[in-house]
Design a protein around this motif. Structure first.
Motif, short mmCIF file in Angstrom:
data_model
loop_
_atom_site.label_atom_id
_atom_site.label_comp_id
_atom_site.label_asym_id
_atom_site.label_seq_id
_atom_site.Cartn_x
_atom_site.Cartn_y
_atom_site.Cartn_z
N TYR A 1 -4.86 4.66 11.07
CA TYR A 1 -6.29 4.44 11.29
C TYR A 1 -5.78 3.25 12.28
O TYR A 1 -5.07 2.90 12.75
N TYR B 1 -11.93 7.94 -3.99
CA TYR B 1 -13.63 7.93 -3.33
C TYR B 1 -13.06 9.94 -2.45
O TYR B 1 -11.90 10.45 -2.93
N LYS C 1 -10.28 11.68 -1.19
CA LYS C 1 -8.64 11.54 -1.70
C LYS C 1 -7.97 12.31 -2.83
O LYS C 1 -9.08 13.44 -3.52
N ALA D 1 -16.07 5.95 -7.24
CA ALA D 1 -15.31 6.15 -8.09
C ALA D 1 -14.24 4.92 -8.18
O ALA D 1 -13.43 5.76 -7.31
N ASP E 1 -1.37 -0.91 -4.39
CA ASP E 1 -2.70 -0.46 -3.66
C ASP E 1 -2.39 1.28 -3.65
O ASP E 1 -1.32 1.52 -2.63
N VAL F 1 0.90 -1.45 0.13
CA VAL F 1 0.38 0.21 -0.09
C VAL F 1 0.83 1.29 0.17
O VAL F 1 2.03 1.59 0.69
N SER G 1 -8.23 4.40 -6.60
CA SER G 1 -9.53 5.28 -5.68
C SER G 1 -9.51 6.75 -5.74
O SER G 1 -8.78 7.23 -5.53
N ALA H 1 -4.11 3.58 -3.97
CA ALA H 1 -5.85 3.95 -3.52
C ALA H 1 -5.28 5.43 -3.14
O ALA H 1 -5.90 6.83 -3.33
N GLN H 2 -4.10 5.72 -2.37
CA GLN H 2 -3.88 7.35 -2.14
C GLN H 2 -3.02 8.37 -2.97
O GLN H 2 -2.23 8.98 -2.24
C1 PLP Z 1 -4.92 2.86 1.19
C2 PLP Z 1 -7.02 2.62 0.43
N1 PLP Z 1 -6.86 0.88 -0.56
C3 PLP Z 1 -7.81 1.09 -0.53
C4 PLP Z 1 -9.24 2.29 -0.39
C5 PLP Z 1 -10.59 1.78 -1.36
O1 PLP Z 1 -11.18 2.34 -1.96
P1 PLP Z 1 -12.06 2.94 -2.27
O2 PLP Z 1 -12.42 2.65 -1.29
O3 PLP Z 1 -12.60 3.40 -3.62
O4 PLP Z 1 -12.43 0.93 -2.51
C6 PLP Z 1 -8.79 3.15 0.44
C7 PLP Z 1 -9.82 4.48 0.56
O5 PLP Z 1 -11.01 4.35 1.19
C8 PLP Z 1 -7.05 3.31 0.72
O6 PLP Z 1 -7.25 4.08 1.47
#
Ligand code: PLP
Length: 307
Positions: free
Chosen positions: A251, A118, A121, A129, A92, A66, A116, A94-95
């Protein structure tokens, strides 16, 4: 898990909070049979296929780094481990849209990567999305089918898929915002430098119970979050709230202690750095439009708490 994989968690680097390559190496050298103790099977998901991999043992197959808070994990080390042990890398990201490692962008390293959009983001839609990337045309075709009920052409379904198409309204928002993302990321980087400077000028160092996260030399992060480690973190957060300063804990419960993963049998103490981070991290306000005066207020609030 949806592909019937069993996650094996490893600890994080205490500086960057990204996956710790040394821990991955250690795991691979133990040659753990990650499936042998398995009694629980996740429900078989649409698109699931018997593995074509002919390896007999149940050794790990993939690393899933990640790129936390917008900083790439150590892709040099992970690639080396992946090559040595024939592991796939699935990122990952996403961020981490726009983040890079040695000039190469997050999401371009692995067999596949997920982003992501979201709303919170760096590139946020107005609802849910996301995006997946791969260099592999076969995999790209498979992902295109799977997002659309396993359909390669209208009214033909070659496999079971999902309804995972991006809404047109979200695509419209993202098409406009996409033009600005590089500039917004630059603004975030500037704000992060300002925090670094203001915290140092205020004498807020590890000795005073506070430490910004580390940036690896090869990394160019996009500061999805600007995160500090703080002693008496929960008290600090409450104090900042009384000054009208919002902060967040990303988290509070590490993955290996989440109820959803209880079947894996992890317990407190198994991943000490992850657990320590969960107790100490605090994300300060961070967004492209944040002003220098607002940042000064945040740092003054922190300094007052520790004074
Ligand atoms: C590190 C990470 N992985 C996965 C996700 C999941 O993305 P999504 O909510 O768009 O499915 C997120 C955010 O929600 C995230 O911050």
């Amino acid at each position: 898990m949806r592909a019937e994989a069993r996650p094996v968690f490893v600890d994080i680097d205490p500086g960057t909070l990204n996956i710790n390559g040394a821990c991955v190496r250690q795991l691979m050298e133990q040659q753990v049979d990650v499936h042998s103790a398995e009694t629980w099977k996740p429900p078989r998901s649409p698109g699931w296929k018997e593995s074509q991999d002919t390896r007999q043992n149940n050794a790990p197959r993939a690393i899933l780094p990640v790129h936390l808070y917008g900083q790439c994990a150590d892709m040099d080390e992970l690639q080396e481990i992946a090559d040595e042990h024939r592991l796939l890398i699935i990122e990952d990201a996403a961020q981490a849209i726009g983040a890079s490692w040695r000039g190469r962008r997050a999401g371009s390293f692995g067999r596949a990567a997920a982003f992501s959009f979201y709303p919170t983001k760096n590139l946020g839609a107005y609802g849910d999305a996301g995006l997946a990337t791969t260099h592999d045309p076969t995999l790209a075709g498979s992902m295109r089918r799977l997002r659309n009920h396993g359909s390669p052409e209208r009214y033909l379904h070659t496999e079971l898929g999902w309804n995972a198409r991006m809404d047109a309204i979200q695509a419209a928002v993202l098409r406009v915002k996409l033009k600005y993302i590089e500039g917004w990321n630059e603004q975030r980087k500037k704000r992060a430098k300002t925090y670094d400077r203001l915290l140092a000028e205020a004498g807020l160092s590890a000795l005073r119970g506070l430490q910004p996260l580390a940036t690896a030399q090869a990394a160019s992060p996009v500061f999805h979050q600007y995160v500090i480690r703080a002693q008496r973190r929960d008290e600090l957060q409450k104090f900042l709230a009384t000054r009208g300063i919002a902060s967040e804990i990303y988290y509070p419960i590490p993955l290996h202690l989440q109820p959803a993963f209880s079947y894996l049998g992890y317990k407190e103490g198994d991943l000490p750095e992850s657990e320590r981070a969960a107790r100490e991290v605090l994300a300060l306000p961070m967004f492209p439009e944040l002003t220098g005066d607002e940042q000064k207020l945040v740092v003054a609030g922190i300094a007052e708490f520790y004074s």
